[in-house]
Motif scaffolding. Structure first.
Motif: not given
Length: 186
Positions: A114-143
């Motif tokens: 879902t988040l990737v599709r939002l970032a790619d403008d594939e869904l009808p919600f467009k990020f605007k300046g100042g919107d907050h995106v909270v990553f409550s996680c760490r990246t799993i360390p694989s390439p």
């Protein structure tokens, strides 16, 4: 060492959500779908911010629905796992971004999430300046995960989103925790 409590992640999350100006801004939070305690905190904080919380994504739908059926939690929010319903809801959220908090899948930058599709403008919600995106996680360390996450963050930054990262504590026991568990079991 020992793994810090989930309470630490909860406090970090509260600091970000209540300690930053977000009036009228979109708030999108992403975490691991299986992290039910974290999801419960996110939902609680969203309600305290006087926002309607909507959970979007197939894996969130599966995990939260299962947890509610087992009576482990009662989220009391809309959980949408299907694309057509998601599109309709996002159209409403787009017009009222300051009244909603989106919780979605895609914290590792997984293609099709879902988040990737939002970032790619594939869904009808467009990020605007100042919107907050909270990553409550760490990246799993694989390439692959590292590369996917970097690409996702780059897209979000280009759209003007404010990123809050590593708002997280591990759900996995450390060596000392495992040693203590073995001792308790004996």
């Amino acid at each position: 060492g020992k793994t810090p409590s989930e309470k630490v992640a909860r406090e970090m999350l509260g600091d970000v959500l209540f300690g930053t100006e977000n009036h009228g801004k979109g708030i999108v939070v992403t975490t691991f779908s299986s992290q039910i305690a974290r999801l419960k905190s996110i939902v609680e904080f969203g309600k305290r911010l006087d926002r309607k919380v909507v959970l979007l994504g197939r894996s969130l739908f599966r995990y939260v629905t299962a947890a509610e059926k087992l009576k482990l939690v009662k989220m009391g929010v809309e959980v949408i796992g299907f694309k057509n319903l998601m599109r309709r809801k996002l159209q409403i959220i787009e017009r009222n971004r300051g009244k909603y908090m989106i919780v979605c899948t895609g914290n590792q930058g997984e293609p099709g999430s879902t988040l990737v599709r939002l970032a790619d403008d594939e869904l009808p919600f467009k990020f605007k300046g100042g919107d907050h995106v909270v990553f409550s996680c760490r990246t799993i360390p694989s390439p692959i995960n590292v590369r996917n996450r970097e690409e996702l963050e780059s897209k979000l930054k280009k759209k003007g989103a404010r990123l809050f990262k590593r708002i997280h504590q591990s759900g996995h026991a450390s060596k000392e925790d495992l040693r203590d568990l073995i001792e308790m079991t004996r």
